[in-house]
Design a protein around this motif. Structure first.
Motif, PDB file in Angstrom:
ATOM      1  N   LEU A  37       0.873  -1.185   0.000  1.00 47.19           N
ATOM      2  CA  LEU A  37       0.000   0.000   0.000  1.00 47.19           C
ATOM      3  C   LEU A  37       0.903   1.226   0.000  1.00 47.19           C
ATOM      4  O   LEU A  37       1.321   1.709   1.058  1.00 47.19           O
ATOM      5  CB  LEU A  37      -0.924  -0.001   1.233  1.00 47.19           C
ATOM      6  N   LEU A  42       3.157   0.877   3.505  1.00 43.81           N
ATOM      7  CA  LEU A  42       3.014  -0.409   4.203  1.00 43.81           C
ATOM      8  C   LEU A  42       3.080  -1.584   3.238  1.00 43.81           C
ATOM      9  O   LEU A  42       2.598  -1.490   2.108  1.00 43.81           O
ATOM     10  CB  LEU A  42       1.638  -0.483   4.878  1.00 43.81           C
ATOM     11  N   LEU A  57       1.283  -5.983   9.481  1.00 42.04           N
ATOM     12  CA  LEU A  57       1.588  -4.645   8.947  1.00 42.04           C
ATOM     13  C   LEU A  57       3.071  -4.347   9.096  1.00 42.04           C
ATOM     14  O   LEU A  57       3.573  -4.216  10.218  1.00 42.04           O
ATOM     15  CB  LEU A  57       0.812  -3.590   9.739  1.00 42.04           C
ATOM     16  N   THR A  65       2.402   5.423   9.745  1.00 42.11           N
ATOM     17  CA  THR A  65       1.925   5.503  11.130  1.00 42.11           C
ATOM     18  C   THR A  65       2.347   4.247  11.902  1.00 42.11           C
ATOM     19  O   THR A  65       2.538   4.298  13.109  1.00 42.11           O
ATOM     20  CB  THR A  65       0.390   5.642  11.188  1.00 42.11           C
ATOM     21  N   VAL A  66       2.523   3.151  11.181  1.00 41.88           N
ATOM     22  CA  VAL A  66       2.936   1.899  11.837  1.00 41.88           C
ATOM     23  C   VAL A  66       4.407   1.985  12.273  1.00 41.88           C
ATOM     24  O   VAL A  66       4.788   1.428  13.308  1.00 41.88           O
ATOM     25  CB  VAL A  66       2.676   0.682  10.922  1.00 41.88           C
ATOM     26  N   HIS A  69       4.301   3.725  15.487  1.00 46.34           N
ATOM     27  CA  HIS A  69       3.776   2.793  16.495  1.00 46.34           C
ATOM     28  C   HIS A  69       4.878   1.843  16.972  1.00 46.34           C
ATOM     29  O   HIS A  69       5.030   1.600  18.170  1.00 46.34           O
ATOM     30  CB  HIS A  69       2.610   2.008  15.874  1.00 46.34           C
ATOM     31  N   LYS A  72       7.296   3.731  19.253  1.00 41.92           N
ATOM     32  CA  LYS A  72       6.761   4.098  20.576  1.00 41.92           C
ATOM     33  C   LYS A  72       6.351   2.897  21.411  1.00 41.92           C
ATOM     34  O   LYS A  72       6.528   2.875  22.611  1.00 41.92           O
ATOM     35  CB  LYS A  72       5.533   5.015  20.414  1.00 41.92           C
ATOM     36  N   ARG A  73       5.765   1.885  20.741  1.00 39.68           N
ATOM     37  CA  ARG A  73       5.157   0.774  21.489  1.00 39.68           C
ATOM     38  C   ARG A  73       5.750  -0.590  21.184  1.00 39.68           C
ATOM     39  O   ARG A  73       5.385  -1.566  21.833  1.00 39.68           O
ATOM     40  CB  ARG A  73       3.662   0.706  21.162  1.00 39.68           C
ATOM     41  N   HIS A  78      -2.067  -3.631  16.821  1.00 40.34           N
ATOM     42  CA  HIS A  78      -2.129  -2.228  16.406  1.00 40.34           C
ATOM     43  C   HIS A  78      -3.570  -1.739  16.316  1.00 40.34           C
ATOM     44  O   HIS A  78      -3.889  -0.631  16.721  1.00 40.34           O
ATOM     45  CB  HIS A  78      -1.427  -2.094  15.039  1.00 40.34           C
ATOM     46  N   HIS A  79      -4.477  -2.549  15.764  1.00 37.81           N
ATOM     47  CA  HIS A  79      -5.880  -2.145  15.669  1.00 37.81           C
ATOM     48  C   HIS A  79      -6.797  -3.349  15.527  1.00 37.81           C
ATOM     49  O   HIS A  79      -6.343  -4.459  15.251  1.00 37.81           O
ATOM     50  CB  HIS A  79      -6.100  -1.176  14.485  1.00 37.81           C
ATOM     51  N   PHE A 117     -11.199   4.950  10.342  1.00 41.77           N
ATOM     52  CA  PHE A 117     -10.710   4.701  11.708  1.00 41.77           C
ATOM     53  C   PHE A 117     -11.388   5.655  12.682  1.00 41.77           C
ATOM     54  O   PHE A 117     -11.617   6.825  12.354  1.00 41.77           O
ATOM     55  CB  PHE A 117      -9.203   4.940  11.784  1.00 41.77           C
ATOM     56  N   PRO A 120      -8.426   6.604  18.708  1.00 46.34           N
ATOM     57  CA  PRO A 120      -8.319   5.675  19.848  1.00 46.34           C
ATOM     58  C   PRO A 120      -8.690   6.305  21.187  1.00 46.34           C
ATOM     59  O   PRO A 120      -9.039   5.601  22.129  1.00 46.34           O
ATOM     60  CB  PRO A 120      -6.843   5.235  19.830  1.00 46.34           C
ATOM     61  N   LEU A 127      -7.477   1.300  18.839  1.00 44.19           N
ATOM     62  CA  LEU A 127      -7.689   1.877  17.507  1.00 44.19           C
ATOM     63  C   LEU A 127      -8.652   0.956  16.755  1.00 44.19           C
ATOM     64  O   LEU A 127      -8.338  -0.222  16.533  1.00 44.19           O
ATOM     65  CB  LEU A 127      -6.339   1.990  16.782  1.00 44.19           C
ATOM     66  N   GLU A 129     -11.034   0.173  13.402  1.00 44.10           N
ATOM     67  CA  GLU A 129     -11.258   0.421  11.979  1.00 44.10           C
ATOM     68  C   GLU A 129     -12.609  -0.190  11.613  1.00 44.10           C
ATOM     69  O   GLU A 129     -12.945  -1.280  12.087  1.00 44.10           O
ATOM     70  CB  GLU A 129     -10.132  -0.272  11.181  1.00 44.10           C
TER      71      GLU A 129
HETATM   72  N1  CMX Z   1      -3.807   1.925  19.461  1.00 39.71           N
HETATM   73  C1  CMX Z   1      -4.204   2.578  20.580  1.00 39.71           C
HETATM   74  N2  CMX Z   1      -3.844   3.863  20.853  1.00 39.71           N
HETATM   75  C2  CMX Z   1      -3.031   4.476  19.967  1.00 39.71           C
HETATM   76  C3  CMX Z   1      -2.587   3.844  18.788  1.00 39.71           C
HETATM   77  C4  CMX Z   1      -2.998   2.518  18.558  1.00 39.71           C
HETATM   78  N3  CMX Z   1      -2.628   1.862  17.454  1.00 39.71           N
HETATM   79  N4  CMX Z   1      -1.800   4.702  18.107  1.00 39.71           N
HETATM   80  C5  CMX Z   1      -1.751   5.834  18.834  1.00 39.71           C
HETATM   81  N5  CMX Z   1      -2.494   5.693  19.951  1.00 39.71           N
HETATM   82  C6  CMX Z   1      -2.678   6.706  21.004  1.00 39.71           C
HETATM   83  C7  CMX Z   1      -1.329   7.027  21.606  1.00 39.71           C
HETATM   84  O1  CMX Z   1      -1.068   6.160  22.704  1.00 39.71           O
HETATM   85  C8  CMX Z   1      -1.463   8.459  22.014  1.00 39.71           C
HETATM   86  O2  CMX Z   1      -2.012   8.551  23.291  1.00 39.71           O
HETATM   87  P1  CMX Z   1      -1.300   9.454  24.417  1.00 39.71           P
HETATM   88  O3  CMX Z   1      -1.472  10.859  23.898  1.00 39.71           O
HETATM   89  O4  CMX Z   1      -2.077   9.164  25.644  1.00 39.71           O
HETATM   90  O5  CMX Z   1       0.120   9.006  24.436  1.00 39.71           O
HETATM   91  C9  CMX Z   1      -2.473   9.034  21.012  1.00 39.71           C
HETATM   92  O6  CMX Z   1      -3.155   7.913  20.427  1.00 39.71           O
HETATM   93  C10 CMX Z   1      -1.758   9.810  19.927  1.00 39.71           C
HETATM   94  O7  CMX Z   1      -0.778   8.946  19.389  1.00 39.71           O
HETATM   95  P2  CMX Z   1       0.569   9.391  18.685  1.00 39.71           P
HETATM   96  O8  CMX Z   1       1.577   8.326  18.900  1.00 39.71           O
HETATM   97  O9  CMX Z   1       0.916  10.793  19.033  1.00 39.71           O
HETATM   98  O10 CMX Z   1       0.228   9.256  17.166  1.00 39.71           O
HETATM   99  P3  CMX Z   1      -0.570  10.203  16.205  1.00 39.71           P
HETATM  100  O11 CMX Z   1      -1.558  11.069  16.909  1.00 39.71           O
HETATM  101  O12 CMX Z   1       0.421  10.851  15.326  1.00 39.71           O
HETATM  102  O13 CMX Z   1      -1.369   9.098  15.391  1.00 39.71           O
HETATM  103  C11 CMX Z   1      -3.319   7.851  15.023  1.00 39.71           C
HETATM  104  C12 CMX Z   1      -2.221   8.201  16.013  1.00 39.71           C
HETATM  105  C13 CMX Z   1      -4.171   6.723  15.605  1.00 39.71           C
HETATM  106  C14 CMX Z   1      -4.176   9.105  14.787  1.00 39.71           C
HETATM  107  C15 CMX Z   1      -2.617   7.423  13.678  1.00 39.71           C
HETATM  108  O14 CMX Z   1      -1.796   6.299  13.946  1.00 39.71           O
HETATM  109  C16 CMX Z   1      -3.588   7.100  12.584  1.00 39.71           C
HETATM  110  O15 CMX Z   1      -4.038   7.979  11.866  1.00 39.71           O
HETATM  111  N6  CMX Z   1      -3.963   5.801  12.439  1.00 39.71           N
HETATM  112  C17 CMX Z   1      -4.937   5.378  11.451  1.00 39.71           C
HETATM  113  C18 CMX Z   1      -4.318   4.908  10.183  1.00 39.71           C
HETATM  114  C19 CMX Z   1      -3.474   3.694  10.405  1.00 39.71           C
HETATM  115  O16 CMX Z   1      -3.065   3.363  11.507  1.00 39.71           O
HETATM  116  N7  CMX Z   1      -3.192   2.966   9.318  1.00 39.71           N
HETATM  117  C20 CMX Z   1      -2.385   1.754   9.386  1.00 39.71           C
HETATM  118  C21 CMX Z   1      -3.207   0.535   9.032  1.00 39.71           C
HETATM  119  C22 CMX Z   1      -3.728   0.653   7.617  1.00 39.71           C
HETATM  120  C23 CMX Z   1      -4.518  -0.530   7.111  1.00 39.71           C
HETATM  121  O17 CMX Z   1      -4.882  -1.445   7.871  1.00 39.71           O
HETATM  122  O18 CMX Z   1      -4.784  -0.518   5.901  1.00 39.71           O
END
Ligand code: CMX
Length: 135
Positions: A37, A42, A57, A65-66, A69, A72-73, A78-79, A117, A120, A127, A129
């Protein structure tokens, strides 16, 4: 809103090859498809578990974004993706109830799917979807 099943669980991995050694070779699970993708930076593999899947992923660049992730983690869940019958009406219903979505409208997902999405922070730290269509 009509949620019909868990569509897939997404797992962030550093190496798709290592992950496939476990899921495909050791567990003997069927790989439904592997897809690059480019817009999300990804490589994803869908591995079948009954009527659901596990999505592995692997980020292809630091822009993913992964990748953030993993930094940090670390590797892990992831979701969670829920299959919905009608994503457009699901989006409208969630917006009306004040939930934050990460895109205004459904976006193209892997295979023949449309996805969105939830933030979270609005879903107890998971997270989530929503997926319409099939992989
Ligand atoms: N699960 C749970 N919580 C999550 C998370 C996850 N996967 N990713 C981030 N968070 C939480 C963090 O812990 C953080 O919380 P705190 O502020 O308390 O620390 C908060 O969300 C913000 O996280 P961040 O690390 O600062 O990351 P961003 O805000 O930059 O981005 C998110 C977070 C979810 C908005 C971004 O990852 C996103 O847009 N995700 C959706 C798209 C995606 O993940 N695509 C990959 C898969 C695609 C597919 O399957 O096709």
């Amino acid at each position: 809103m009509e949620i019909t099943r868990i569509d897939h669980i997404g797992i962030a991995v550093r190496s798709l090859e290592s992950a496939l050694k476990l899921y495909r070779d050791a567990f003997g699970m069927n790989v439904k498809g592997i897809e690059r993708l480019d817009d999300r930076h990804l490589n994803v593999a869908f591995v079948e578990v009954g009527e659901s899947c596990i999505e592995l992923l692997e980020p292809t660049s630091e822009a993913s974004t992964v990748h953030k992730h993993l930094e940090k983690r670390g590797e892990g869940i992831h979701h969670m993706a829920l299959h919905v019958a009608d994503i457009d009406s699901s989006i409208q219903q969630l917006k009306q109830q004040g939930y934050r979505l990460l895109s205004e409208e459904a976006q193209r997902g892997a295979g023949n799917t449309r996805i969105v999405f939830l933030h979270p922070k609005d879903s107890m730290g998971v997270l989530i979807e929503l997926v319409e269509g099939s992989h």
